[in-house]
Design an enzyme around this catalytic site. Structure first.
Site, mmCIF file in Angstrom:
data_model
loop_
_atom_site.group_PDB
_atom_site.id
_atom_site.type_symbol
_atom_site.label_atom_id
_atom_site.label_comp_id
_atom_site.label_asym_id
_atom_site.label_seq_id
_atom_site.Cartn_x
_atom_site.Cartn_y
_atom_site.Cartn_z
ATOM 1 N N ASP A 191 34.994 47.881 42.973
ATOM 2 C CA ASP A 191 33.689 48.239 43.658
ATOM 3 C C ASP A 191 32.714 49.260 43.185
ATOM 4 O O ASP A 191 33.438 50.219 42.686
ATOM 5 C CB ASP A 191 33.820 48.416 45.067
ATOM 6 C CG ASP A 191 34.585 47.381 45.758
ATOM 7 O OD1 ASP A 191 34.926 46.501 45.212
ATOM 8 O OD2 ASP A 191 34.795 47.915 47.143
ATOM 9 N N ARG A 234 36.810 50.410 56.964
ATOM 10 C CA ARG A 234 36.723 51.053 55.810
ATOM 11 C C ARG A 234 35.205 50.746 55.249
ATOM 12 O O ARG A 234 34.488 50.015 55.747
ATOM 13 C CB ARG A 234 37.487 50.518 54.803
ATOM 14 C CG ARG A 234 37.510 49.101 54.559
ATOM 15 C CD ARG A 234 38.580 48.581 53.427
ATOM 16 N NE ARG A 234 38.424 47.449 53.127
ATOM 17 C CZ ARG A 234 39.324 46.209 53.922
ATOM 18 N NH1 ARG A 234 39.957 46.774 55.064
ATOM 19 N NH2 ARG A 234 39.362 45.121 53.791
ATOM 20 N N ASP A 235 34.900 51.509 54.055
ATOM 21 C CA ASP A 235 33.695 51.420 53.214
ATOM 22 C C ASP A 235 32.509 51.940 53.942
ATOM 23 O O ASP A 235 31.522 51.293 54.030
ATOM 24 C CB ASP A 235 33.546 49.915 52.641
ATOM 25 C CG ASP A 235 34.858 49.364 52.203
ATOM 26 O OD1 ASP A 235 35.611 50.015 51.687
ATOM 27 O OD2 ASP A 235 35.041 48.031 52.200
ATOM 28 N N GLN A 245 35.483 52.082 42.153
ATOM 29 C CA GLN A 245 37.132 52.000 42.324
ATOM 30 C C GLN A 245 37.866 51.726 40.926
ATOM 31 O O GLN A 245 37.474 50.911 40.282
ATOM 32 C CB GLN A 245 37.118 50.762 43.180
ATOM 33 C CG GLN A 245 36.946 50.922 44.580
ATOM 34 C CD GLN A 245 37.520 51.949 45.533
ATOM 35 O OE1 GLN A 245 38.687 51.633 45.671
ATOM 36 N NE2 GLN A 245 37.082 53.048 45.584
ATOM 37 N N GLU A 291 33.486 43.514 54.280
ATOM 38 C CA GLU A 291 33.713 44.648 53.423
ATOM 39 C C GLU A 291 32.498 45.256 52.976
ATOM 40 O O GLU A 291 31.418 44.475 52.848
ATOM 41 C CB GLU A 291 34.558 44.259 52.205
ATOM 42 C CG GLU A 291 36.042 43.752 52.530
ATOM 43 C CD GLU A 291 36.954 43.616 51.273
ATOM 44 O OE1 GLU A 291 38.039 44.049 51.556
ATOM 45 O OE2 GLU A 291 36.487 43.060 50.467
HETATM 46 C C1 FRU Z 1 36.158 45.752 48.400
HETATM 47 C C2 FRU Z 1 37.484 46.615 48.801
HETATM 48 C C3 FRU Z 1 36.894 47.508 49.871
HETATM 49 C C4 FRU Z 1 37.854 48.687 49.542
HETATM 50 C C5 FRU Z 1 38.124 48.422 48.041
HETATM 51 C C6 FRU Z 1 39.657 48.942 47.519
HETATM 52 O O1 FRU Z 1 36.193 44.944 47.144
HETATM 53 O O2 FRU Z 1 38.637 45.714 49.347
HETATM 54 O O3 FRU Z 1 37.066 46.842 51.125
HETATM 55 O O4 FRU Z 1 37.564 49.943 50.058
HETATM 56 O O5 FRU Z 1 37.988 47.239 47.686
HETATM 57 O O6 FRU Z 1 39.535 49.112 46.285
#
Ligand code: FRU
Length: 497
Positions: A22, A148-149, A39, A201
């Site tokens: 991401d 999250r996120d 990420q 997400e």
């Molecule tokens: C989405 C995800 C997010 C998480 C991240 C981890 O692609 O699964 O929900 O924060 O990737 O790398």
């Protein structure tokens, strides 16, 4: 990083080495520099050991890889997805010793540990290059392993911060507010909406301009994984209103962003004035850890930066359109020789162009005569091919103008040989309600992005031919008298040289 491999995109962002997913923390700083965090697993070719990688750009195409911005505090922890904001008024109190002319940047991210997922802060005193962790993290802790996120933005009317964040397996997007980024108050939940897949997400809530008006509307972009209609992951969006505490969707319709399988976790840049500029991850969780770019030491590409607008179509309602952002920035010369900038096709016709360019952009404009509907038949089609002449592998795209498939766009990567897997979809299609007249595509080594009618619909598909693509072909079949297709074709310059 080595960007010379045959699968390495030349105008798209991909990580120097290792694995990327991401986009995170997107913002434009006060000098106009774009910051992309992502990420990042710097030591392996699969997800895990998540850091925040970082790159900067003056134009969203020419990237400079920067040192890693966030490192996990322990071996079993991960710096998961999140956002970044500018805090010019020092609401957070982190910037009492700020340097004049340097942006106050705060990153809000998920700290992953095997025990739970919490929302944490990091702040930067040098404009986003290096970060300190907030001593009193976390700022939000529900004792949940699936929380999250966080996406944070300043809500001007109420003079405070808003966060949207996912309770993934409960199918909730929570809305919090804060005066200082540290103390957060739950205001509402947007739950069980759209296609739920198996997890929510990466929510993104922002205002998007309505094309041709001064109006802006709120869009909640929400990604799901796994369980997308084509398998794995997909982005979807809701259009509606937001009053500072509650988002309300106009309707219950499901709207996917993209009709191919490789576009996910899109986020919008912070601090872009009235424009909605975004980047997504051009991949899919179901195959991302397997694709053959691993042989070149890297995995995953971001999609082209794009500008979103909302267009109100009579029969569809509002649609979030996606146009590559200022693609002319990377245009080289036209690839159509003999002094003409365009080629024109009609009836049953074809044009073939050989090229030697790192990446290409083709644009087709179709004009149909007024009485054409009655003259269009099952055979009335437009077909585009990107070909590796040495192996005859190809990527195909097309459009049906008449018959029972009228209005259908399609993309096929079935005729490429570099990767096969039962979960790697070969073909994609989408049917719109009006006949399309404009097609744009960008091919960049291992990523195809195809935009129909100025991005009313789009397809992002990674593809892995075993030899470089060096020819573009377009063909018309059974197009009625007076119908005309105009082709423009540009080579794109490599931004990684
Ligand atoms: C989405 C995800 C997010 C998480 C991240 C981890 O692609 O699964 O929900 O924060 O990737 O790398």
């Amino acid at each position: 990083g080595d960007y010379s491999g045959p699968l390495r995109p030349q105008v798209h962002f991909s990580p120097p080495v290792g694995f990327m997913n991401d986009p995170n923390g997107l913002f434009r700083d006060s000098n106009g520099t774009w910051h992309l965090y992502y990420q990042y697993n710097p030591t392996e070719l699969v997800a895990g050991n998540q850091h925040w990688g970082h790159a900067t750009s003056p134009d969203l195409y020419t990237w400079t890889n920067q040192p890693i911005a966030l490192f996990p505090p322990s071996e079993d922890a991960g710096m998961f997805s999140g956002s970044a904001v500018l805090d010019p008024n020092n609401t957070s109190g982190f910037f009492s010793n700020a340097t004049e002319g340097v942006d106050n940047v705060v990153a809000i991210f998920t700290l992953f540990t095997p025990e739970k997922q919490t929302q944490d802060l990091a702040y930067s005193l040098d404009g986003g290059y290096t970060f300190e962790l907030y001593e009193q993290n976390p700022v939000l802790d529900l004792n949940s392993t699936q929380f999250r996120d966080p996406k944070v933005f300043w809500y001007e009317p109420d003079q405070r911060w808003v966060m949207v964040v996912a309770l993934s397996v409960e199918f909730k997007v929570q809305v919090y507010t804060s005066p200082d980024l540290k103390e957060w108050t739950l205001q509402s939940e947007f739950a069980n909406a759209g296609d739920r897949g198996l997890q929510y997400e990466c929510p993104n809530l922002y205002e998007v301009p309505v094309n041709g008006t001064d109006e802006r509307r709120w869009v909640l972009y929400l990604s799901i994984n796994p369980g997308a209609p084509l398998g794995g992951s997909v982005g979807q969006y809701f259009i509606g209103s937001f009053n500072g505490t509650h988002f309300e969707s106009d309707d219950a319709a499901v709207r996917y962003d993209g009709f191919a399988s490789d576009y996910y976790a899109e986020q919008a840049f912070y601090n872009t004035g009235d424009e909605a500029i975004a980047i997504g991850w051009a991949s899919n969780w179901k195959t991302t850890n397997l694709v053959p770019t691993g042989a070149e030491g890297w995995r995953s590409t971001m999609g082209l930066p794009r500008r979103h607008t909302l267009v109100n179509y009579t029969r569809l309602g509002y649609v979030l359109t996606s146009e590559p952002y200022q693609l002319e920035t990377v245009h080289n010369a036209s690839l159509l020789g003999n002094g003409t900038e365009t080629a024109t096709l009609s009836g049953n016709d074809s044009v073939e162009v050989d090229f030697d360019a790192p990446a290409v952009h083709f644009a087709l404009e179709v004009s149909l005569p007024d009485n054409s509907t009655s003259l269009l038949s099952d055979n009335s089609t437009l077909t585009m091919r990107l070909v590796s002449s040495s192996t005859n592998e190809s990527l195909l795209m097309g459009y049906y103008y008449g018959g029972s498939n009228a209005g259908t766009s399609w993309v096929s990567r079935a005729e490429t040989d570099g990767f096969s897997h039962p979960l790697f979809n070969e073909k994609f299609s989408h049917t719109g309600v009006d006949l399309a007249t404009r097609f744009d595509g960008v091919w960049d080594r291992s990523i195809l992005e195809f935009f129909v009618d100025n991005g009313t619909f789009h397809a992002d598909a990674t593809a892995f031919p075993t030899a470089l693509v060096d020819r573009f072909e377009v063909a018309t079949d059974g197009m009625p008298d007076g119908a005309e297709v105009t082709l423009r074709l540009w080579g794109l310059r490599s931004t990684w040289e």
